[in-house]
Scaffold this motif. Structure first.
Motif, PDB file in Angstrom:
ATOM      1  N   TRP A   1      45.996  35.846  34.291  1.00 49.35           N
ATOM      2  CA  TRP A   1      44.802  36.038  34.888  1.00 49.35           C
ATOM      3  C   TRP A   1      44.577  35.437  36.376  1.00 49.35           C
ATOM      4  O   TRP A   1      44.113  35.813  37.220  1.00 49.35           O
ATOM      5  CB  TRP A   1      43.823  34.763  34.228  1.00 49.35           C
ATOM      6  CG  TRP A   1      42.540  34.737  34.753  1.00 49.35           C
ATOM      7  CD1 TRP A   1      41.934  33.734  35.265  1.00 49.35           C
ATOM      8  CD2 TRP A   1      41.579  35.462  34.681  1.00 49.35           C
ATOM      9  NE1 TRP A   1      40.625  34.059  35.537  1.00 49.35           N
ATOM     10  CE2 TRP A   1      40.298  35.185  35.273  1.00 49.35           C
ATOM     11  CE3 TRP A   1      41.366  37.229  34.222  1.00 49.35           C
ATOM     12  CZ2 TRP A   1      39.211  35.861  35.178  1.00 49.35           C
ATOM     13  CZ3 TRP A   1      40.338  37.954  34.266  1.00 49.35           C
ATOM     14  CH2 TRP A   1      39.320  37.243  34.846  1.00 49.35           C
ATOM     15  N   ARG A   2      45.705  34.482  36.668  1.00 52.28           N
ATOM     16  CA  ARG A   2      45.812  34.097  38.213  1.00 52.28           C
ATOM     17  C   ARG A   2      46.162  35.134  38.906  1.00 52.28           C
ATOM     18  O   ARG A   2      45.618  35.616  40.113  1.00 52.28           O
ATOM     19  CB  ARG A   2      47.009  32.988  38.250  1.00 52.28           C
ATOM     20  CG  ARG A   2      47.084  32.621  39.754  1.00 52.28           C
ATOM     21  CD  ARG A   2      48.772  31.994  39.879  1.00 52.28           C
ATOM     22  NE  ARG A   2      49.586  33.035  39.602  1.00 52.28           N
ATOM     23  CZ  ARG A   2      50.715  32.682  38.547  1.00 52.28           C
ATOM     24  NH1 ARG A   2      50.859  31.532  37.989  1.00 52.28           N
ATOM     25  NH2 ARG A   2      51.583  33.679  38.495  1.00 52.28           N
ATOM     26  N   ASP A   3      47.151  36.243  38.526  1.00 51.60           N
ATOM     27  CA  ASP A   3      47.434  37.452  39.068  1.00 51.60           C
ATOM     28  C   ASP A   3      46.364  38.404  39.206  1.00 51.60           C
ATOM     29  O   ASP A   3      46.231  39.126  40.232  1.00 51.60           O
ATOM     30  CB  ASP A   3      48.922  38.077  38.352  1.00 51.60           C
ATOM     31  CG  ASP A   3      50.019  37.143  38.791  1.00 51.60           C
ATOM     32  OD1 ASP A   3      50.093  36.155  39.546  1.00 51.60           O
ATOM     33  OD2 ASP A   3      50.980  37.375  38.051  1.00 51.60           O
ATOM     34  N   VAL A   4      45.466  38.316  38.206  1.00 47.02           N
ATOM     35  CA  VAL A   4      44.336  39.362  38.175  1.00 47.02           C
ATOM     36  C   VAL A   4      43.423  38.755  39.394  1.00 47.02           C
ATOM     37  O   VAL A   4      43.136  39.703  40.089  1.00 47.02           O
ATOM     38  CB  VAL A   4      43.676  39.430  37.081  1.00 47.02           C
ATOM     39  CG1 VAL A   4      42.283  40.022  37.206  1.00 47.02           C
ATOM     40  CG2 VAL A   4      44.343  39.943  35.906  1.00 47.02           C
ATOM     41  N   LEU A   5      43.236  37.549  39.584  1.00 47.89           N
ATOM     42  CA  LEU A   5      42.092  37.163  40.430  1.00 47.89           C
ATOM     43  C   LEU A   5      42.840  37.308  41.931  1.00 47.89           C
ATOM     44  O   LEU A   5      42.271  37.847  42.972  1.00 47.89           O
ATOM     45  CB  LEU A   5      41.942  35.726  40.304  1.00 47.89           C
ATOM     46  CG  LEU A   5      41.198  35.286  39.142  1.00 47.89           C
ATOM     47  CD1 LEU A   5      40.952  33.902  39.015  1.00 47.89           C
ATOM     48  CD2 LEU A   5      39.707  36.295  38.935  1.00 47.89           C
ATOM     49  N   THR A   6      44.269  37.237  42.143  1.00 52.04           N
ATOM     50  CA  THR A   6      45.090  37.325  43.500  1.00 52.04           C
ATOM     51  C   THR A   6      44.784  38.926  43.711  1.00 52.04           C
ATOM     52  O   THR A   6      44.375  39.158  44.900  1.00 52.04           O
ATOM     53  CB  THR A   6      46.403  36.856  43.468  1.00 52.04           C
ATOM     54  OG1 THR A   6      46.358  35.470  43.248  1.00 52.04           O
ATOM     55  CG2 THR A   6      47.213  37.138  44.580  1.00 52.04           C
ATOM     56  N   GLU A   7      45.364  39.754  42.970  1.00 53.61           N
ATOM     57  CA  GLU A   7      45.094  41.146  42.892  1.00 53.61           C
ATOM     58  C   GLU A   7      43.662  41.535  43.539  1.00 53.61           C
ATOM     59  O   GLU A   7      43.515  42.512  44.292  1.00 53.61           O
ATOM     60  CB  GLU A   7      45.639  41.903  41.944  1.00 53.61           C
ATOM     61  CG  GLU A   7      45.650  43.370  41.921  1.00 53.61           C
ATOM     62  CD  GLU A   7      46.714  44.007  42.798  1.00 53.61           C
ATOM     63  OE1 GLU A   7      47.082  45.251  43.016  1.00 53.61           O
ATOM     64  OE2 GLU A   7      47.648  43.305  43.336  1.00 53.61           O
ATOM     65  N   GLY A   8      42.748  40.966  42.540  1.00 52.94           N
ATOM     66  CA  GLY A   8      41.421  41.458  42.921  1.00 52.94           C
ATOM     67  C   GLY A   8      40.969  41.136  44.430  1.00 52.94           C
ATOM     68  O   GLY A   8      40.199  41.749  45.165  1.00 52.94           O
ATOM     69  N   ALA A   9      41.276  39.926  44.735  1.00 52.95           N
ATOM     70  CA  ALA A   9      41.120  39.338  45.887  1.00 52.95           C
ATOM     71  C   ALA A   9      41.686  40.231  47.148  1.00 52.95           C
ATOM     72  O   ALA A   9      41.085  40.532  48.101  1.00 52.95           O
ATOM     73  CB  ALA A   9      41.488  37.845  46.242  1.00 52.95           C
ATOM     74  N   HIS A  10      42.637  40.758  46.834  1.00 50.30           N
ATOM     75  CA  HIS A  10      43.480  41.668  47.989  1.00 50.30           C
ATOM     76  C   HIS A  10      42.697  42.837  47.810  1.00 50.30           C
ATOM     77  O   HIS A  10      42.807  43.595  49.173  1.00 50.30           O
ATOM     78  CB  HIS A  10      44.945  41.783  47.237  1.00 50.30           C
ATOM     79  CG  HIS A  10      45.726  42.834  48.172  1.00 50.30           C
ATOM     80  ND1 HIS A  10      46.221  42.594  49.545  1.00 50.30           N
ATOM     81  CD2 HIS A  10      46.228  44.103  47.912  1.00 50.30           C
ATOM     82  CE1 HIS A  10      46.780  43.733  49.845  1.00 50.30           C
ATOM     83  NE2 HIS A  10      46.698  44.582  48.921  1.00 50.30           N
TER      84      HIS A  10
END
Length: 131
Positions: free
Chosen positions: A53-62
């Motif tokens: 989930w942390r990586d989803v949010l990071t990728e989403g922000a990018h």
């Protein structure tokens, strides 16, 4: 307690739709494994769900993506063998990408589960991306 593993899958997806990583993690067994199209593609261990989930949010922000929502269809498979289950269910995901709504159809959410203290818990899932 439900004897239907789909209830645990629906609980997980509902938590995902709320963006509630703790509730998602609560539906998972330890260890947990996730296979997804986003790098690094595999997350495993006791914090796999929260790490993913942390990586989803990071990728989403990018990428400028947010507002993820999954709608499940009728399951193709709900196979139970003792304390283990396999579920494959068609899914549609919607999200916002830089101000435009995107609808991804034709996906499949495949989940392995096992009973932990009498409750179905996800042990692994894979998302097969649709169109």
């Amino acid at each position: 307690m439900s004897n239907d593993p789909m209830a645990a899958v629906v609980e997980y997806v509902d938590a995902f739709n709320r963006g509630d990583a703790k509730a998602m993690a609560a539906t998972c067994a330890d260890p947990m494994q996730i296979l997804d199209g986003m790098a690094p593609h595999v997350w495993q261990g006791p914090t796999a769900g929260e790490d993913w989930w942390r990586d989803v949010l990071t990728e989403g922000a990018h990428l400028g993506a947010s507002g993820y929502n999954i709608t499940l269809g009728e399951p193709r498979h709900v196979d139970i063998t003792g304390d283990h289950a396999y579920v494959a269910v068609p899914a549609t995901m919607t999200f916002d990408l830089r101000g435009k709504q995107v609808t991804q159809t034709g996906s499949v959410f495949t989940v392995a589960l096992r009973k932990v203290d009498g409750e179905w818990r996800l042990t692994a899932w894979a998302w097969v991306k649709g169109a």
